[in-house]
Design a protein around this motif. Structure first.
Motif, PDB file in Angstrom:
ATOM      1  N   LEU A 126       9.750  -0.067  -7.724  1.00  0.00           N
ATOM      2  CA  LEU A 126       9.460   1.281  -8.224  1.00  0.00           C
ATOM      3  C   LEU A 126       8.300   1.236  -9.212  1.00  0.00           C
ATOM      4  N   THR A 127       7.442   2.229  -9.121  1.00  0.00           N
ATOM      5  CA  THR A 127       6.310   2.341 -10.044  1.00  0.00           C
ATOM      6  C   THR A 127       6.257   3.747 -10.600  1.00  0.00           C
ATOM      7  N   GLY A 128       5.571   3.914 -11.699  1.00  0.00           N
ATOM      8  CA  GLY A 128       5.388   5.234 -12.282  1.00  0.00           C
ATOM      9  C   GLY A 128       6.547   5.640 -13.170  1.00  0.00           C
ATOM     10  N   ALA A 129       6.358   6.782 -13.786  1.00  0.00           N
ATOM     11  CA  ALA A 129       7.356   7.319 -14.712  1.00  0.00           C
ATOM     12  C   ALA A 129       8.481   8.011 -13.935  1.00  0.00           C
ATOM     13  N   SER A 148      25.593   2.998  -8.036  1.00  0.00           N
ATOM     14  CA  SER A 148      25.024   1.966  -7.151  1.00  0.00           C
ATOM     15  C   SER A 148      24.323   2.517  -5.913  1.00  0.00           C
ATOM     16  N   MET A 149      24.000   3.803  -5.876  1.00  0.00           N
ATOM     17  CA  MET A 149      23.440   4.414  -4.672  1.00  0.00           C
ATOM     18  C   MET A 149      22.214   3.678  -4.144  1.00  0.00           C
ATOM     19  N   PHE A 150      21.277   3.353  -5.006  1.00  0.00           N
ATOM     20  CA  PHE A 150      20.065   2.655  -4.585  1.00  0.00           C
ATOM     21  C   PHE A 150      19.980   1.252  -5.199  1.00  0.00           C
ATOM     22  N   ARG A 151      21.102   0.707  -5.614  1.00  0.00           N
ATOM     23  CA  ARG A 151      21.132  -0.603  -6.273  1.00  0.00           C
ATOM     24  C   ARG A 151      20.463  -1.656  -5.393  1.00  0.00           C
ATOM     25  N   GLU A 152      19.492  -2.352  -5.977  1.00  0.00           N
ATOM     26  CA  GLU A 152      18.737  -3.414  -5.324  1.00  0.00           C
ATOM     27  C   GLU A 152      18.016  -2.961  -4.059  1.00  0.00           C
ATOM     28  N   ALA A 153      17.768  -1.668  -3.953  1.00  0.00           N
ATOM     29  CA  ALA A 153      17.028  -1.159  -2.793  1.00  0.00           C
ATOM     30  C   ALA A 153      15.583  -1.640  -2.845  1.00  0.00           C
ATOM     31  N   GLY A 154      14.973  -1.733  -1.713  1.00  0.00           N
ATOM     32  CA  GLY A 154      13.576  -2.153  -1.617  1.00  0.00           C
ATOM     33  C   GLY A 154      12.630  -0.988  -1.807  1.00  0.00           C
ATOM     34  N   LEU A 155      13.074   0.022  -2.568  1.00  0.00           N
ATOM     35  CA  LEU A 155      12.239   1.201  -2.804  1.00  0.00           C
ATOM     36  C   LEU A 155      10.883   0.792  -3.365  1.00  0.00           C
ATOM     37  N   THR A 156       9.832   1.390  -2.844  1.00  0.00           N
ATOM     38  CA  THR A 156       8.490   1.131  -3.356  1.00  0.00           C
ATOM     39  C   THR A 156       7.862   2.456  -3.757  1.00  0.00           C
ATOM     40  N   GLY A 157       6.959   2.411  -4.717  1.00  0.00           N
ATOM     41  CA  GLY A 157       6.304   3.626  -5.183  1.00  0.00           C
ATOM     42  C   GLY A 157       7.134   4.321  -6.242  1.00  0.00           C
ATOM     43  N   ALA A 158       6.958   5.609  -6.344  1.00  0.00           N
ATOM     44  CA  ALA A 158       7.607   6.403  -7.388  1.00  0.00           C
ATOM     45  C   ALA A 158       8.922   7.012  -6.894  1.00  0.00           C
ATOM     46  N   ILE A 159       9.811   7.278  -7.845  1.00  0.00           N
ATOM     47  CA  ILE A 159      11.021   8.042  -7.533  1.00  0.00           C
ATOM     48  C   ILE A 159      10.563   9.449  -7.162  1.00  0.00           C
ATOM     49  N   PRO A 160      11.043   9.999  -6.049  1.00  0.00           N
ATOM     50  CA  PRO A 160      10.561  11.326  -5.657  1.00  0.00           C
ATOM     51  C   PRO A 160      11.011  12.423  -6.617  1.00  0.00           C
ATOM     52  N   PRO A 161      10.127  13.372  -6.900  1.00  0.00           N
ATOM     53  CA  PRO A 161      10.532  14.526  -7.696  1.00  0.00           C
ATOM     54  C   PRO A 161      11.703  15.232  -6.997  1.00  0.00           C
ATOM     55  N   GLN A 162      12.574  15.814  -7.762  1.00  0.00           N
ATOM     56  CA  GLN A 162      13.707  16.600  -7.262  1.00  0.00           C
ATOM     57  C   GLN A 162      14.716  15.769  -6.474  1.00  0.00           C
ATOM     58  N   LEU A 163      14.729  14.448  -6.669  1.00  0.00           N
ATOM     59  CA  LEU A 163      15.632  13.590  -5.913  1.00  0.00           C
ATOM     60  C   LEU A 163      17.078  14.080  -5.993  1.00  0.00           C
ATOM     61  N   PHE A 164      17.547  14.429  -7.188  1.00  0.00           N
ATOM     62  CA  PHE A 164      18.931  14.858  -7.374  1.00  0.00           C
ATOM     63  C   PHE A 164      19.053  16.346  -7.698  1.00  0.00           C
ATOM     64  N   ALA A 165      17.986  17.111  -7.554  1.00  0.00           N
ATOM     65  CA  ALA A 165      17.971  18.523  -7.954  1.00  0.00           C
ATOM     66  C   ALA A 165      18.948  19.388  -7.168  1.00  0.00           C
ATOM     67  N   TYR A 166      19.304  18.971  -5.969  1.00  0.00           N
ATOM     68  CA  TYR A 166      20.182  19.775  -5.119  1.00  0.00           C
ATOM     69  C   TYR A 166      21.605  19.245  -5.117  1.00  0.00           C
TER      70      TYR A 166
END
Length: 158
Positions: free
Chosen positions: A147-150, A112-130
């Motif tokens: 959210l948009t994009g792959a 549920s970290m970003f559940r129902e968040a108002g995030l717009t645009g794409a998920i950032p690359p490397q979001l969970f890489a670290y």
């Protein structure tokens, strides 16, 4: 920019959420879970950075409407170590963007970290890489309709 330079630039930047409030006195809640908690939150409004060393809901009140850069750093330990944003007061919808999670160590769950968040645009690359300890992504992006994009191929790697 070379790929190595892009990776290095993420590692040196703290985890930042862009939070938008629309009225006076709006609340933003961060929920911390873990056996050991040592998290610093800079709420982005000029107030003092707060250090939290107990699990639970941490609430901040924004005096004015605006866009704030909330910077989170520190560590969590123990099974189920997670940071998420509660829907109380529509906190989650206030999150408009996130950078890769580089400055919080020990996260094992994104439940549920970003559940129902108002995030717009794409998920950032490397979001969970670290965050190599994460094994739970249940409901992480549920209800994120902006959210948009792959899904980035490098969401989990550098």
């Amino acid at each position: 920019m070379a790929v190595g330079a892009a990776v290095a630039s993420h590692v040196n930047r703290p985890w930042t959420l862009r939070v938008q409030t629309t009225g006076l006195g709006e609340l933003f809640n961060v929920v911390l879970a873990g056996t050991t908690v040592n998290i610093n939150v800079d709420w982005g409004d000029g107030s003092a950075v707060e250090n939290f060393n107990t699990a639970g809901t941490k609430t901040h009140t924004y005096a004015a409407a605006g866009t704030y850069s909330v910077i989170i750093s520190g560590a969590l330990t123990g099974a189920g170590s997670v940071i998420f944003y509660t829907a109380a007061g529509n906190t989650s919808t206030k999150i408009k963007s996130t950078t890769p999670i580089t400055s919080v160590k020990g996260i094992t769950s994104c439940n549920s970290m970003f559940r129902e968040a108002g995030l717009t645009g794409a998920i950032p690359p490397q979001l969970f890489a670290y965050c190599p300890l994460i094994t739970d992504f249940y409901l992480t992006f549920l209800g994120c309709f902006g959210l948009t994009g792959a899904i980035p191929a490098t969401m989990f790697s550098t």
